[in-house]
Design a protein around this motif. Sequence first.
Motif, PDB file in Angstrom:
ATOM      1  N   ARG A  20      -0.394  -6.050  -3.873  1.00 29.19           N
ATOM      2  CA  ARG A  20       0.727  -5.195  -3.446  1.00 29.19           C
ATOM      3  C   ARG A  20       0.353  -4.406  -2.193  1.00 29.19           C
ATOM      4  O   ARG A  20       1.143  -4.304  -1.261  1.00 29.19           O
ATOM      5  N   ILE A  21      -0.884  -3.875  -2.163  1.00 33.14           N
ATOM      6  CA  ILE A  21      -1.357  -3.141  -0.987  1.00 33.14           C
ATOM      7  C   ILE A  21      -1.359  -4.052   0.230  1.00 33.14           C
ATOM      8  O   ILE A  21      -0.881  -3.678   1.306  1.00 33.14           O
ATOM      9  N   VAL A  22      -1.882  -5.259   0.075  1.00 30.18           N
ATOM     10  CA  VAL A  22      -1.935  -6.214   1.191  1.00 30.18           C
ATOM     11  C   VAL A  22      -0.527  -6.552   1.664  1.00 30.18           C
ATOM     12  O   VAL A  22      -0.265  -6.626   2.865  1.00 30.18           O
ATOM     13  N   THR A  23       0.379  -6.727   0.737  1.00 32.10           N
ATOM     14  CA  THR A  23       1.770  -7.027   1.085  1.00 32.10           C
ATOM     15  C   THR A  23       2.388  -5.892   1.885  1.00 32.10           C
ATOM     16  O   THR A  23       3.073  -6.129   2.892  1.00 32.10           O
ATOM     17  N   LEU A  24       2.138  -4.662   1.468  1.00 35.48           N
ATOM     18  CA  LEU A  24       2.660  -3.503   2.203  1.00 35.48           C
ATOM     19  C   LEU A  24       2.027  -3.397   3.589  1.00 35.48           C
ATOM     20  O   LEU A  24       2.709  -3.123   4.573  1.00 35.48           O
ATOM     21  N   LEU A  25       0.716  -3.633   3.665  1.00 31.30           N
ATOM     22  CA  LEU A  25       0.026  -3.527   4.953  1.00 31.30           C
ATOM     23  C   LEU A  25       0.378  -4.672   5.900  1.00 31.30           C
ATOM     24  O   LEU A  25       0.171  -4.564   7.104  1.00 31.30           O
ATOM     25  N   ALA A  26       0.924  -5.740   5.368  1.00 34.14           N
ATOM     26  CA  ALA A  26       1.376  -6.839   6.228  1.00 34.14           C
ATOM     27  C   ALA A  26       2.599  -6.416   7.031  1.00 34.14           C
ATOM     28  O   ALA A  26       2.879  -6.980   8.085  1.00 34.14           O
ATOM     29  N   LYS A  27       3.286  -5.400   6.553  1.00 36.58           N
ATOM     30  CA  LYS A  27       4.500  -4.931   7.214  1.00 36.58           C
ATOM     31  C   LYS A  27       4.261  -3.780   8.181  1.00 36.58           C
ATOM     32  O   LYS A  27       4.968  -3.641   9.167  1.00 36.58           O
ATOM     33  N   GLU A  28       3.257  -2.922   7.854  1.00 36.76           N
ATOM     34  CA  GLU A  28       2.969  -1.780   8.720  1.00 36.76           C
ATOM     35  C   GLU A  28       1.630  -1.154   8.351  1.00 36.76           C
ATOM     36  O   GLU A  28       1.127  -1.338   7.256  1.00 36.76           O
ATOM     37  N   THR A  29       1.072  -0.416   9.286  1.00 33.74           N
ATOM     38  CA  THR A  29      -0.156   0.338   9.062  1.00 33.74           C
ATOM     39  C   THR A  29       0.208   1.603   8.300  1.00 33.74           C
ATOM     40  O   THR A  29       1.116   2.329   8.697  1.00 33.74           O
ATOM     41  N   LEU A  30      -0.495   1.845   7.187  1.00 36.11           N
ATOM     42  CA  LEU A  30      -0.156   2.965   6.319  1.00 36.11           C
ATOM     43  C   LEU A  30      -1.387   3.789   5.969  1.00 36.11           C
ATOM     44  O   LEU A  30      -2.499   3.259   5.941  1.00 36.11           O
ATOM     45  N   CYS A  31      -1.167   5.067   5.668  1.00 37.61           N
ATOM     46  CA  CYS A  31      -2.261   5.908   5.189  1.00 37.61           C
ATOM     47  C   CYS A  31      -2.240   5.910   3.663  1.00 37.61           C
ATOM     48  O   CYS A  31      -1.307   5.414   3.033  1.00 37.61           O
ATOM     49  N   SER A  47      -7.752   4.496  -3.802  1.00 43.68           N
ATOM     50  CA  SER A  47      -8.918   4.552  -2.913  1.00 43.68           C
ATOM     51  C   SER A  47      -9.982   3.532  -3.316  1.00 43.68           C
ATOM     52  O   SER A  47     -10.611   2.912  -2.455  1.00 43.68           O
ATOM     53  N   ASN A  48     -10.168   3.356  -4.611  1.00 39.44           N
ATOM     54  CA  ASN A  48     -11.137   2.350  -5.074  1.00 39.44           C
ATOM     55  C   ASN A  48     -10.705   0.945  -4.664  1.00 39.44           C
ATOM     56  O   ASN A  48     -11.522   0.134  -4.226  1.00 39.44           O
ATOM     57  N   HIS A  49      -9.431   0.655  -4.811  1.00 42.39           N
ATOM     58  CA  HIS A  49      -8.926  -0.667  -4.419  1.00 42.39           C
ATOM     59  C   HIS A  49      -9.021  -0.859  -2.904  1.00 42.39           C
ATOM     60  O   HIS A  49      -9.351  -1.947  -2.437  1.00 42.39           O
ATOM     61  N   VAL A  59      -9.051  -5.421   5.114  1.00 41.48           N
ATOM     62  CA  VAL A  59      -8.407  -4.330   5.842  1.00 41.48           C
ATOM     63  C   VAL A  59      -9.433  -3.603   6.703  1.00 41.48           C
ATOM     64  O   VAL A  59     -10.636  -3.681   6.450  1.00 41.48           O
ATOM     65  N   GLU A  60      -8.930  -2.910   7.703  1.00 42.65           N
ATOM     66  CA  GLU A  60      -9.770  -2.054   8.522  1.00 42.65           C
ATOM     67  C   GLU A  60      -9.134  -0.671   8.556  1.00 42.65           C
ATOM     68  O   GLU A  60      -7.945  -0.514   8.298  1.00 42.65           O
ATOM     69  N   THR A  61      -9.953   0.316   8.850  1.00 41.86           N
ATOM     70  CA  THR A  61      -9.477   1.692   8.820  1.00 41.86           C
ATOM     71  C   THR A  61      -9.372   2.268  10.220  1.00 41.86           C
ATOM     72  O   THR A  61     -10.037   1.810  11.152  1.00 41.86           O
ATOM     73  N   GLU A  62      -8.522   3.286  10.318  1.00 35.18           N
ATOM     74  CA  GLU A  62      -8.355   4.026  11.566  1.00 35.18           C
ATOM     75  C   GLU A  62      -8.196   5.499  11.209  1.00 35.18           C
ATOM     76  O   GLU A  62      -7.186   5.903  10.638  1.00 35.18           O
ATOM     77  N   PRO A  63      -9.221   6.310  11.508  1.00 32.99           N
ATOM     78  CA  PRO A  63      -9.088   7.737  11.216  1.00 32.99           C
ATOM     79  C   PRO A  63      -8.043   8.376  12.129  1.00 32.99           C
ATOM     80  O   PRO A  63      -7.929   8.027  13.298  1.00 32.99           O
ATOM     81  N   CYS A  64      -7.274   9.280  11.557  1.00 34.72           N
ATOM     82  CA  CYS A  64      -6.246   9.983  12.316  1.00 34.72           C
ATOM     83  C   CYS A  64      -6.151  11.392  11.748  1.00 34.72           C
ATOM     84  O   CYS A  64      -5.440  11.630  10.773  1.00 34.72           O
ATOM     85  N   GLY A  65      -6.928  12.317  12.339  1.00 34.27           N
ATOM     86  CA  GLY A  65      -6.981  13.674  11.803  1.00 34.27           C
ATOM     87  C   GLY A  65      -7.618  13.664  10.428  1.00 34.27           C
ATOM     88  O   GLY A  65      -8.660  13.072  10.222  1.00 34.27           O
ATOM     89  N   ARG A  66      -6.953  14.263   9.476  1.00 35.62           N
ATOM     90  CA  ARG A  66      -7.499  14.278   8.115  1.00 35.62           C
ATOM     91  C   ARG A  66      -7.055  13.083   7.280  1.00 35.62           C
ATOM     92  O   ARG A  66      -7.367  12.980   6.105  1.00 35.62           O
ATOM     93  N   PHE A  67      -6.317  12.181   7.883  1.00 33.97           N
ATOM     94  CA  PHE A  67      -5.838  10.987   7.193  1.00 33.97           C
ATOM     95  C   PHE A  67      -6.598   9.753   7.660  1.00 33.97           C
ATOM     96  O   PHE A  67      -7.128   9.714   8.764  1.00 33.97           O
ATOM     97  N   THR A  68      -6.601   8.741   6.811  1.00 37.45           N
ATOM     98  CA  THR A  68      -7.162   7.445   7.171  1.00 37.45           C
ATOM     99  C   THR A  68      -6.053   6.417   7.041  1.00 37.45           C
ATOM    100  O   THR A  68      -5.411   6.308   5.993  1.00 37.45           O
ATOM    101  N   TYR A  69      -5.816   5.702   8.123  1.00 38.37           N
ATOM    102  CA  TYR A  69      -4.817   4.640   8.110  1.00 38.37           C
ATOM    103  C   TYR A  69      -5.495   3.308   7.839  1.00 38.37           C
ATOM    104  O   TYR A  69      -6.632   3.082   8.248  1.00 38.37           O
ATOM    105  N   TYR A  70      -4.773   2.433   7.153  1.00 41.43           N
ATOM    106  CA  TYR A  70      -5.287   1.108   6.815  1.00 41.43           C
ATOM    107  C   TYR A  70      -4.408   0.059   7.464  1.00 41.43           C
ATOM    108  O   TYR A  70      -3.185   0.172   7.484  1.00 41.43           O
ATOM    109  N   ARG A  71      -5.079  -0.958   7.984  1.00 44.83           N
ATOM    110  CA  ARG A  71      -4.394  -2.043   8.685  1.00 44.83           C
ATOM    111  C   ARG A  71      -4.938  -3.373   8.146  1.00 44.83           C
ATOM    112  O   ARG A  71      -6.143  -3.534   7.964  1.00 44.83           O
ATOM    113  N   LEU A  72      -4.048  -4.302   7.896  1.00 45.06           N
ATOM    114  CA  LEU A  72      -4.423  -5.634   7.431  1.00 45.06           C
ATOM    115  C   LEU A  72      -5.056  -6.426   8.563  1.00 45.06           C
ATOM    116  O   LEU A  72      -4.592  -6.347   9.704  1.00 45.06           O
TER     117      LEU A  72
END
Length: 102
Positions: A20-31, A47-49, A59-72
């Motif tokens: 489900r996470i991968v499916t969501l990240l296929a559509k957009e980068t999300l925190c 977070s464990n998943h 997935v790869e991560t992108e820090p953005c302030g206090r949030f971490t964005y995830y991208r497929l």
Amino acid sequence: MLTSVDTDLIRVLADPLRLRIVTLLAKETLCTTHLVEETGARQTNLSNHLRVLREAGVVETEPCGRFTYYRLKPDVIDSLAGRFAELAASARTAAENKRACP
């Protein structure tokens, strides 16, 4: 032929929440906050998943302030899809091959 890396990746993607996470990240980068809202999962569980998906290279991560964005990483999915396409092509030609019983 599927390699051990491919089978490990299949195991990672076999979990319903990770898929489900991968499916969501296929559509957009999300925190993480977005993913909690979309999946209804608890933040610690999510977070464990995400850690498993990151360690598997999905997935790869992108820090953005206090949030971490995830991208497929689409290349990983493309690679696995290519392996399955090879298996399907092999199965089409193998349908005509039949080994005789001894």
